[in-house]
Write a protein that holds these residues in place. Structure first.
Motif, PDB file in Angstrom:
ATOM      1  N   SER A 297      37.926  -3.273 -53.566  1.00 37.21           N
ATOM      2  CA  SER A 297      38.517  -1.945 -54.184  1.00 37.21           C
ATOM      3  C   SER A 297      39.933  -1.953 -54.915  1.00 37.21           C
ATOM      4  CB  SER A 297      38.878  -0.969 -52.192  1.00 37.21           C
ATOM      5  OG  SER A 297      39.160   0.131 -53.132  1.00 37.21           O
ATOM      6  N   ALA A 298      41.241  -2.632 -54.411  1.00 34.87           N
ATOM      7  CA  ALA A 298      42.451  -2.445 -55.466  1.00 34.87           C
ATOM      8  C   ALA A 298      42.071  -3.192 -56.529  1.00 34.87           C
ATOM      9  CB  ALA A 298      43.177  -3.454 -54.635  1.00 34.87           C
ATOM     10  N   THR A 299      40.430  -4.487 -56.338  1.00 28.93           N
ATOM     11  CA  THR A 299      40.893  -5.546 -57.299  1.00 28.93           C
ATOM     12  C   THR A 299      40.015  -4.393 -58.479  1.00 28.93           C
ATOM     13  OG1 THR A 299      40.433  -7.401 -56.419  1.00 28.93           O
ATOM     14  CG2 THR A 299      39.646  -6.922 -58.274  1.00 28.93           C
ATOM     15  N   TYR A 300      38.760  -3.637 -57.985  1.00 27.35           N
ATOM     16  CA  TYR A 300      38.095  -3.044 -58.936  1.00 27.35           C
ATOM     17  C   TYR A 300      38.528  -1.742 -59.842  1.00 27.35           C
ATOM     18  CZ  TYR A 300      33.930  -5.387 -56.726  1.00 27.35           C
ATOM     19  OH  TYR A 300      32.944  -6.852 -57.297  1.00 27.35           O
ATOM     20  N   LEU A 301      39.440  -1.280 -58.936  1.00 27.52           N
ATOM     21  CA  LEU A 301      40.473  -0.526 -59.786  1.00 27.52           C
ATOM     22  C   LEU A 301      41.219  -1.121 -60.324  1.00 27.52           C
ATOM     23  CD1 LEU A 301      40.486   2.318 -59.114  1.00 27.52           C
ATOM     24  CD2 LEU A 301      43.028   1.844 -58.048  1.00 27.52           C
ATOM     25  N   ALA A 302      41.927  -2.493 -60.816  1.00 22.01           N
ATOM     26  CA  ALA A 302      42.117  -3.170 -61.440  1.00 22.01           C
ATOM     27  C   ALA A 302      41.418  -3.572 -62.895  1.00 22.01           C
ATOM     28  CB  ALA A 302      43.182  -4.022 -61.085  1.00 22.01           C
ATOM     29  N   MET A 303      40.414  -3.586 -62.315  1.00 17.55           N
ATOM     30  CA  MET A 303      39.380  -3.604 -63.982  1.00 17.55           C
ATOM     31  C   MET A 303      39.200  -2.531 -64.124  1.00 17.55           C
ATOM     32  SD  MET A 303      36.590  -6.257 -61.264  1.00 17.55           S
ATOM     33  CE  MET A 303      37.080  -8.259 -61.193  1.00 17.55           C
ATOM     34  N   ALA A 304      38.734  -1.473 -63.234  1.00 13.06           N
ATOM     35  CA  ALA A 304      38.453  -0.091 -63.949  1.00 13.06           C
ATOM     36  C   ALA A 304      39.983   0.129 -65.367  1.00 13.06           C
ATOM     37  CB  ALA A 304      39.070   0.678 -63.013  1.00 13.06           C
ATOM     38  N   SER A 305      41.096  -0.171 -64.344  1.00 12.52           N
ATOM     39  CA  SER A 305      42.169   0.034 -65.841  1.00 12.52           C
ATOM     40  C   SER A 305      41.843  -0.997 -67.320  1.00 12.52           C
ATOM     41  CB  SER A 305      43.650   0.024 -64.656  1.00 12.52           C
ATOM     42  OG  SER A 305      44.733   0.043 -65.775  1.00 12.52           O
ATOM     43  N   TRP A 306      41.625  -2.012 -66.357  1.00 13.87           N
ATOM     44  CA  TRP A 306      41.268  -2.445 -67.985  1.00 13.87           C
ATOM     45  C   TRP A 306      40.437  -2.617 -68.739  1.00 13.87           C
ATOM     46  CZ3 TRP A 306      38.045  -5.329 -70.209  1.00 13.87           C
ATOM     47  CH2 TRP A 306      38.354  -7.075 -71.424  1.00 13.87           C
ATOM     48  N   CYS A 307      39.528  -1.688 -68.051  1.00 14.51           N
ATOM     49  CA  CYS A 307      38.232  -1.225 -69.124  1.00 14.51           C
ATOM     50  C   CYS A 307      39.157   0.225 -69.989  1.00 14.51           C
ATOM     51  CB  CYS A 307      37.077  -0.671 -68.418  1.00 14.51           C
ATOM     52  SG  CYS A 307      36.103  -2.624 -66.845  1.00 14.51           S
ATOM     53  N   ASP A 308      39.232   0.405 -68.692  1.00 13.26           N
ATOM     54  CA  ASP A 308      40.126   2.107 -69.466  1.00 13.26           C
ATOM     55  C   ASP A 308      41.359   1.788 -71.293  1.00 13.26           C
ATOM     56  OD1 ASP A 308      39.306   4.481 -69.380  1.00 13.26           O
ATOM     57  OD2 ASP A 308      40.697   4.129 -67.374  1.00 13.26           O
ATOM     58  N   GLN A 309      41.840   0.561 -70.535  1.00 10.59           N
ATOM     59  CA  GLN A 309      43.256  -0.024 -71.834  1.00 10.59           C
ATOM     60  C   GLN A 309      42.324  -0.796 -72.694  1.00 10.59           C
ATOM     61  OE1 GLN A 309      45.596  -2.356 -69.737  1.00 10.59           O
ATOM     62  NE2 GLN A 309      46.385  -0.938 -68.041  1.00 10.59           N
ATOM     63  N   ASN A 310      40.824  -1.477 -72.296  1.00  9.45           N
ATOM     64  CA  ASN A 310      40.344  -2.066 -73.788  1.00  9.45           C
ATOM     65  C   ASN A 310      39.164  -1.204 -73.993  1.00  9.45           C
ATOM     66  OD1 ASN A 310      41.615  -5.038 -74.153  1.00  9.45           O
ATOM     67  ND2 ASN A 310      42.119  -4.254 -72.678  1.00  9.45           N
ATOM     68  N   GLY A 311      39.379  -0.055 -74.133  1.00  8.75           N
ATOM     69  CA  GLY A 311      37.987   1.245 -74.891  1.00  8.75           C
ATOM     70  C   GLY A 311      36.308   0.944 -73.772  1.00  8.75           C
ATOM     71  N   PHE A 312      36.674   0.059 -72.827  1.00  4.44           N
ATOM     72  CA  PHE A 312      35.506   0.508 -72.302  1.00  4.44           C
ATOM     73  C   PHE A 312      34.993   1.206 -71.146  1.00  4.44           C
ATOM     74  CE2 PHE A 312      35.842  -4.081 -73.053  1.00  4.44           C
ATOM     75  CZ  PHE A 312      34.688  -4.910 -73.621  1.00  4.44           C
ATOM     76  N   PHE A 313      35.429   2.309 -71.554  1.00  2.43           N
ATOM     77  CA  PHE A 313      35.351   3.502 -70.992  1.00  2.43           C
ATOM     78  C   PHE A 313      33.821   3.826 -70.330  1.00  2.43           C
ATOM     79  CE2 PHE A 313      37.128   4.547 -74.690  1.00  2.43           C
ATOM     80  CZ  PHE A 313      39.162   4.415 -74.364  1.00  2.43           C
ATOM     81  N   THR A 314      32.771   3.408 -70.155  1.00  2.25           N
ATOM     82  CA  THR A 314      31.698   4.046 -69.332  1.00  2.25           C
ATOM     83  C   THR A 314      32.214   2.613 -67.918  1.00  2.25           C
ATOM     84  OG1 THR A 314      30.360   4.838 -70.964  1.00  2.25           O
ATOM     85  CG2 THR A 314      29.593   3.982 -69.227  1.00  2.25           C
ATOM     86  N   SER A 315      32.605   1.557 -68.174  1.00  2.27           N
ATOM     87  CA  SER A 315      32.465   0.697 -67.038  1.00  2.27           C
ATOM     88  C   SER A 315      33.216   0.567 -66.815  1.00  2.27           C
ATOM     89  CB  SER A 315      32.957  -0.149 -68.354  1.00  2.27           C
ATOM     90  OG  SER A 315      31.645  -1.589 -68.915  1.00  2.27           O
ATOM     91  N   ALA A 316      34.734   1.409 -67.066  1.00  3.94           N
ATOM     92  CA  ALA A 316      35.566   1.477 -66.846  1.00  3.94           C
ATOM     93  C   ALA A 316      35.774   2.614 -65.292  1.00  3.94           C
ATOM     94  CB  ALA A 316      37.348   2.661 -67.046  1.00  3.94           C
ATOM     95  N   LYS A 317      34.642   3.562 -65.447  1.00  4.25           N
ATOM     96  CA  LYS A 317      33.767   4.484 -64.205  1.00  4.25           C
ATOM     97  C   LYS A 317      33.098   3.221 -63.647  1.00  4.25           C
ATOM     98  CE  LYS A 317      33.868   8.696 -67.469  1.00  4.25           C
ATOM     99  NZ  LYS A 317      32.801   9.326 -68.790  1.00  4.25           N
ATOM    100  N   PHE A 318      32.558   2.857 -64.299  1.00  7.99           N
ATOM    101  CA  PHE A 318      31.328   1.967 -63.484  1.00  7.99           C
ATOM    102  C   PHE A 318      32.475   1.289 -61.531  1.00  7.99           C
ATOM    103  CE2 PHE A 318      30.039  -2.004 -61.754  1.00  7.99           C
ATOM    104  CZ  PHE A 318      29.022  -2.053 -61.698  1.00  7.99           C
ATOM    105  N   PHE A 319      33.795   0.778 -62.369  1.00  4.34           N
ATOM    106  CA  PHE A 319      34.729   0.098 -61.030  1.00  4.34           C
ATOM    107  C   PHE A 319      35.387   0.908 -60.616  1.00  4.34           C
ATOM    108  CE2 PHE A 319      33.458  -3.507 -64.090  1.00  4.34           C
ATOM    109  CZ  PHE A 319      32.986  -4.203 -63.233  1.00  4.34           C
TER     110      PHE A 319
END
Length: 172
Positions: free
Chosen positions: A30-52
């Motif tokens: 759960s914590a890892t996927y939240l960190a991945m969501a943050s990385w995706c948000d910061q790198n412009g992958f907004f749909t992937s951020a929602k996915f994670f």
């Protein structure tokens, strides 16, 4: 008194210990996927951020499902300490490959608990884990499908945007 209470549990001690380890694994996911969501948000992958973010919530639900089962079975669930969360990824491909590696590890862990429950005659735990076994088939399949889509799309130019847009297809 503690030994008497443990003898009265409907869950086998070996199963309880493995399920507590699984609780920790689910919390870490759960914590890892939240960190991945943050990385995706910061790198412009907004749909992937929602996915994670959604994946993070699902992993916490899995953790709580195991936690509640242990309580119902007379066991002692532990609230895990979560450390060692990676926040840095080289690319969106790295994010999804890391996700697949993690899901495969979770599958192996669930299978291990099922086999131990079977070995010690803990039928309730084995039946409880049936849902998790099938959930892992779905989880691995989803990530493999996304990685296949990335492979077909490519990561050059607009391919990255296409990838991010298409990740939304795997959000129910």
């Amino acid at each position: 008194m503690k030994d008497i209470a443990r003898q009265g549990m409907s869950i086998k001690v070996e199963s309880m210990d493995l399920l507590n380890s699984q609780i920790k694994m689910e919390a870490h996911a759960s914590a890892t996927y939240l960190a991945m969501a943050s990385w995706c948000d910061q790198n412009g992958f907004f749909t992937s951020a929602k996915f994670f973010r959604k994946q993070s919530e699902e992993e916490r639900e899995h953790m709580m499902k195991i936690f509640d089962f242990l309580i119902d079975a007379g066991g002692s669930p532990f609230s895990p300490e979560v450390t060692g969360i990676n926040h840095d990824y080289a690319s969106i491909v790295d994010v999804f490959e890391s996700t697949l590696d993690h899901e495969i590890a979770v599958t192996k862990s669930i299978h291990n608990i099922v086999m131990k429950a079977r070995e010690v005659g803990d039928i309730a735990t084995e039946r409880f884990l049936d849902w998790f076994v099938m959930e892992q088939v779905e989880e691995e399949n989803t990530i493999r499908d996304i990685l296949d889509m990335i492979s077909v799309t490519g990561t050059e130019g607009v391919g990255l945007q296409v990838i991010d847009d298409h990740v939304g297809n795997w959000m129910d």
